[in-house]
Design a protein around this motif. Structure first.
Motif, PDB file in Angstrom:
ATOM      1  N   TYR A 170       0.866  -1.277   0.237  1.00 39.24           N
ATOM      2  CA  TYR A 170       0.081   0.033   0.184  1.00 39.24           C
ATOM      3  C   TYR A 170       0.958   1.162  -0.259  1.00 39.24           C
ATOM      4  CZ  TYR A 170      -3.100   3.755   1.868  1.00 39.24           C
ATOM      5  OH  TYR A 170      -3.970   4.946   2.088  1.00 39.24           O
ATOM      6  N   SER A 171       0.567   2.123  -0.657  1.00 42.90           N
ATOM      7  CA  SER A 171       1.064   3.686  -0.679  1.00 42.90           C
ATOM      8  C   SER A 171       0.121   4.589  -0.570  1.00 42.90           C
ATOM      9  CB  SER A 171       2.192   3.915  -1.700  1.00 42.90           C
ATOM     10  OG  SER A 171       2.695   4.869  -1.816  1.00 42.90           O
ATOM     11  N   ALA A 172       0.675   5.626   0.267  1.00 44.08           N
ATOM     12  CA  ALA A 172       0.004   6.913   0.351  1.00 44.08           C
ATOM     13  C   ALA A 172       0.937   8.062   0.214  1.00 44.08           C
ATOM     14  CB  ALA A 172      -0.686   6.988   1.573  1.00 44.08           C
ATOM     15  N   SER A 173       1.792   7.921  -0.832  1.00 40.42           N
ATOM     16  CA  SER A 173       2.944   8.848  -1.091  1.00 40.42           C
ATOM     17  C   SER A 173       4.105   8.817   0.024  1.00 40.42           C
ATOM     18  CB  SER A 173       2.487  10.304  -1.215  1.00 40.42           C
ATOM     19  OG  SER A 173       3.514  10.907  -1.739  1.00 40.42           O
ATOM     20  N   LYS A 174       4.778   9.824   0.562  1.00 38.54           N
ATOM     21  CA  LYS A 174       5.741  10.058   1.346  1.00 38.54           C
ATOM     22  C   LYS A 174       5.490   9.671   2.783  1.00 38.54           C
ATOM     23  CE  LYS A 174       7.871  13.078  -2.293  1.00 38.54           C
ATOM     24  NZ  LYS A 174       8.447  14.420  -2.404  1.00 38.54           N
ATOM     25  N   PRO A 175       6.598   9.205   3.364  1.00 34.03           N
ATOM     26  CA  PRO A 175       6.400   8.753   5.040  1.00 34.03           C
ATOM     27  C   PRO A 175       5.858   9.705   5.843  1.00 34.03           C
ATOM     28  CG  PRO A 175       8.701   8.156   4.025  1.00 34.03           C
ATOM     29  CD  PRO A 175       7.919   8.945   2.958  1.00 34.03           C
ATOM     30  N   ALA A 176       6.434  11.012   5.648  1.00 32.07           N
ATOM     31  CA  ALA A 176       5.936  12.073   6.569  1.00 32.07           C
ATOM     32  C   ALA A 176       4.678  13.011   6.179  1.00 32.07           C
ATOM     33  CB  ALA A 176       7.027  13.185   6.727  1.00 32.07           C
ATOM     34  N   LYS A 231       2.463  -3.723   3.832  1.00 31.16           N
ATOM     35  CA  LYS A 231       3.639  -3.505   3.290  1.00 31.16           C
ATOM     36  C   LYS A 231       3.790  -2.213   2.733  1.00 31.16           C
ATOM     37  CE  LYS A 231       4.282  -8.580   2.333  1.00 31.16           C
ATOM     38  NZ  LYS A 231       4.280  -9.359   1.278  1.00 31.16           N
ATOM     39  N   TRP A 232       4.458  -1.219   3.416  1.00 35.10           N
ATOM     40  CA  TRP A 232       4.489   0.148   2.878  1.00 35.10           C
ATOM     41  C   TRP A 232       5.379   0.577   1.551  1.00 35.10           C
ATOM     42  CZ3 TRP A 232       0.956   3.849   4.750  1.00 35.10           C
ATOM     43  CH2 TRP A 232       0.425   3.336   6.099  1.00 35.10           C
ATOM     44  N   VAL A 233       5.060   1.119   0.668  1.00 34.17           N
ATOM     45  CA  VAL A 233       5.721   1.781  -0.478  1.00 34.17           C
ATOM     46  C   VAL A 233       5.682   3.138  -0.397  1.00 34.17           C
ATOM     47  CG1 VAL A 233       6.200   1.532  -3.026  1.00 34.17           C
ATOM     48  CG2 VAL A 233       5.165  -0.627  -1.701  1.00 34.17           C
ATOM     49  N   TYR A 234       6.680   3.883  -0.752  1.00 33.30           N
ATOM     50  CA  TYR A 234       6.733   5.237  -0.600  1.00 33.30           C
ATOM     51  C   TYR A 234       7.355   5.884  -1.982  1.00 33.30           C
ATOM     52  CZ  TYR A 234       6.547   4.419   4.377  1.00 33.30           C
ATOM     53  OH  TYR A 234       6.048   3.833   5.511  1.00 33.30           O
ATOM     54  N   GLY A 235       7.066   6.855  -2.099  1.00 35.20           N
ATOM     55  CA  GLY A 235       7.330   7.823  -3.253  1.00 35.20           C
ATOM     56  C   GLY A 235       6.270   8.950  -3.579  1.00 35.20           C
ATOM     57  N   SER A 236       6.518   9.680  -4.778  1.00 36.53           N
ATOM     58  CA  SER A 236       5.614  10.801  -4.960  1.00 36.53           C
ATOM     59  C   SER A 236       4.518  10.216  -5.792  1.00 36.53           C
ATOM     60  CB  SER A 236       6.316  11.673  -6.204  1.00 36.53           C
ATOM     61  OG  SER A 236       6.307  10.885  -7.375  1.00 36.53           O
ATOM     62  N   PHE A 237       3.293  11.105  -5.638  1.00 35.64           N
ATOM     63  CA  PHE A 237       2.030  10.581  -6.111  1.00 35.64           C
ATOM     64  C   PHE A 237       2.141   9.885  -7.522  1.00 35.64           C
ATOM     65  CE2 PHE A 237      -0.506  12.570  -2.378  1.00 35.64           C
ATOM     66  CZ  PHE A 237      -1.012  11.477  -2.127  1.00 35.64           C
ATOM     67  N   SER A 238       2.984  10.593  -8.192  1.00 34.19           N
ATOM     68  CA  SER A 238       2.758  10.234  -9.722  1.00 34.19           C
ATOM     69  C   SER A 238       3.713   8.855  -9.661  1.00 34.19           C
ATOM     70  CB  SER A 238       3.639  11.171 -10.698  1.00 34.19           C
ATOM     71  OG  SER A 238       4.937  11.617 -10.127  1.00 34.19           O
ATOM     72  N   ASP A 239       4.830   8.824  -8.747  1.00 34.38           N
ATOM     73  CA  ASP A 239       5.456   7.424  -9.025  1.00 34.38           C
ATOM     74  C   ASP A 239       4.557   6.295  -8.367  1.00 34.38           C
ATOM     75  OD1 ASP A 239       7.589   8.758 -10.029  1.00 34.38           O
ATOM     76  OD2 ASP A 239       8.744   8.922  -8.077  1.00 34.38           O
ATOM     77  N   ILE A 240       3.941   6.747  -7.208  1.00 28.25           N
ATOM     78  CA  ILE A 240       3.249   5.643  -6.737  1.00 28.25           C
ATOM     79  C   ILE A 240       1.913   4.962  -7.942  1.00 28.25           C
ATOM     80  CG2 ILE A 240       3.843   6.066  -4.488  1.00 28.25           C
ATOM     81  CD1 ILE A 240       0.953   7.048  -3.715  1.00 28.25           C
ATOM     82  N   TYR A 241       1.467   5.991  -8.149  1.00 20.60           N
ATOM     83  CA  TYR A 241       0.228   5.613  -9.210  1.00 20.60           C
ATOM     84  C   TYR A 241       0.671   4.885 -10.501  1.00 20.60           C
ATOM     85  CZ  TYR A 241      -3.888   7.844  -6.917  1.00 20.60           C
ATOM     86  OH  TYR A 241      -4.826   8.016  -6.111  1.00 20.60           O
ATOM     87  N   ASP A 242       1.841   5.345 -11.102  1.00 21.21           N
ATOM     88  CA  ASP A 242       2.660   4.661 -12.109  1.00 21.21           C
ATOM     89  C   ASP A 242       2.894   2.926 -11.793  1.00 21.21           C
ATOM     90  OD1 ASP A 242       2.431   6.842 -13.817  1.00 21.21           O
ATOM     91  OD2 ASP A 242       4.580   7.652 -13.370  1.00 21.21           O
ATOM     92  N   SER A 243       3.412   3.161 -10.472  1.00 21.25           N
ATOM     93  CA  SER A 243       3.926   1.700  -9.829  1.00 21.25           C
ATOM     94  C   SER A 243       2.560   0.815  -9.777  1.00 21.25           C
ATOM     95  CB  SER A 243       4.552   1.828  -8.819  1.00 21.25           C
ATOM     96  OG  SER A 243       4.792   0.538  -8.080  1.00 21.25           O
ATOM     97  N   PHE A 244       1.310   1.669  -9.225  1.00 22.61           N
ATOM     98  CA  PHE A 244       0.256   0.679  -9.056  1.00 22.61           C
ATOM     99  C   PHE A 244      -0.474   0.350 -10.717  1.00 22.61           C
ATOM    100  CE2 PHE A 244      -4.472   1.278  -8.952  1.00 22.61           C
ATOM    101  CZ  PHE A 244      -4.603   0.397  -8.160  1.00 22.61           C
ATOM    102  N   SER A 245      -0.207   1.155 -11.467  1.00 23.99           N
ATOM    103  CA  SER A 245      -0.761   1.065 -12.910  1.00 23.99           C
ATOM    104  C   SER A 245      -0.433  -0.422 -13.445  1.00 23.99           C
ATOM    105  CB  SER A 245      -0.729   2.051 -13.585  1.00 23.99           C
ATOM    106  OG  SER A 245       0.536   2.185 -14.156  1.00 23.99           O
TER     107      SER A 245
END
Length: 342
Positions: free
Chosen positions: A153-159, A180-194
């Motif tokens: 799961y990801s909600a963008s960056k840790p902080a 299982k947390w995954v971190y990154g910018s919103f564009s990065d996490i949506y790309d990875s999710f896609s």
């Protein structure tokens, strides 16, 4: 023409961090020399927005423009990394007004991490609501929030506030330690999710309108929103009163086949606690009396209206006395709200 003016203003206020701090430091030094109350009389009001291009950035640019147009108070907007930094900049006397979210107020005013001391600030008015359900691929075997145990799961960056909000919700759902947390910018996490590398992502619907990244995703895949149990939402609201419950409907997002309840948070204009009642009144009146003009700046401002401006304020934190006076004149003040001392 209006969009052009906004773009021109955005370019002119997109200062680098060093220049921002230098200007802010000079202003603070001048105020210190003339006494703390001078902050309310400063000829240049400083507004902290958010990342360039974000909804918070657009909202604060538009409100500053309206303030400049309809009041004698002149202001400049500074792009920042977001709401947590905005609270810090208010605490260090580098901003008068800031884009904040309802979720951040408890953390900032208590001085919880990442803050090193409590931040003293007042609310002005609310202006936007974000509905934030978890999103999965429609073909996923994840049917409920409980099914996220053991999944990524990801909600963008840790902080970020999105991650901190998700942690509270998952804690109340009893699955926090299994995510299982995954971190990154919103564009990065949506790309990875896609491409299937993340099982679930934090969804964002501004006043019910899906984030552009969600609209892009739906060109290539079908999505499904998960619904939190009401008991989980009730417990989360007790943990942080800035967490709210909203409803996302098929009218908002045609992908849905029925309305669903979803966590929500609101955008609130925060004010340094030394901003005068007179300034607070003038800016609140200018923004809300010209809400229809304000909405021309884009969808993030579609929800601005006097009723929601008061309805979505938080009872636990004071409201600038001038803003409160304006709401009382309109007959929409909520008695459970607290008026800041003048």
């Amino acid at each position: 023409m209006m969009k052009q003016r906004l773009d021109e203003k955005s370019n002119s206020t997109n200062l680098g961090r060093r220049r921002f701090m230098a200007q802010a430091g000079s202003a603070v030094g001048l105020l210190a020399a003339s006494g703390g109350s001078a902050l309310a009389q400063a000829p240049q009001i400083r507004w902290g927005s958010a990342n360039l291009g974000s909804s918070g950035y657009v909202i604060l640019e538009a409100m500053s423009h309206i303030s400049n147009k309809y009041t004698e108070t002149k202001s400049s907007v500074f792009a920042t990394t977001g709401t947590l930094e905005n609270f810090s900049l208010m605490r260090s006397d580098e901003l008068e007004f800031s884009h904040t979210t309802s979720f951040d107020w408890m953390v900032a005013t208590r001085g919880d991490k990442p803050f090193t001391a409590p931040v003293r600030a007042n609310q002005m008015f609310a202006y936007v609501q974000w509905l934030v359900p978890p999103l999965v691929n429609a073909n996923s075997d994840i049917k409920t929030v409980a099914d996220l145990a053991g999944r990524s799961y990801s909600a963008s960056k840790p902080a970020g506030g999105s991650t901190q909000l998700s942690r509270i919700l998952f804690q109340e759902a009893g699955i926090l330690d299994d995510i299982k947390w995954v971190y990154g910018s919103f564009s990065d996490i949506y790309d990875s999710f896609s491409v299937g590398n993340i099982d679930c992502v934090y969804g964002v619907f501004t006043n019910g309108t899906p984030l552009g990244l969600i609209t892009q995703l739906e060109l290539t895949m079908e999505l499904r929103a998960l619904e939190y149990p009401q008991a989980v939402l009730d417990a989360a609201m007790k943990t942080n009163p800035g967490i709210q419950v909203g409803q996302l409907t098929p009218n908002d997002w045609p992908t849905l086949d029925r309305p669903i309840r979803t966590p929500a948070m609101t955008g609130i204009l925060g004010a340094d606690d030394r901003v005068s009642a007179e300034t607070g009144y003038d800016i609140t009146k200018a923004v809300l009396e010209n809400a229809e003009e304000l909405k021309q700046y884009g969808l993030p401002l579609a929800g601005v209206n006097p009723q929601d401006a008061v309805r979505n304020l938080l009872p636990a934190y004071p409201v600038n006395a001038g803003a409160a006076q304006y709401f009382k004149e309109l007959g929409i003040w909520r008695e459970e709200l607290t008026i800041a001392a003048t």
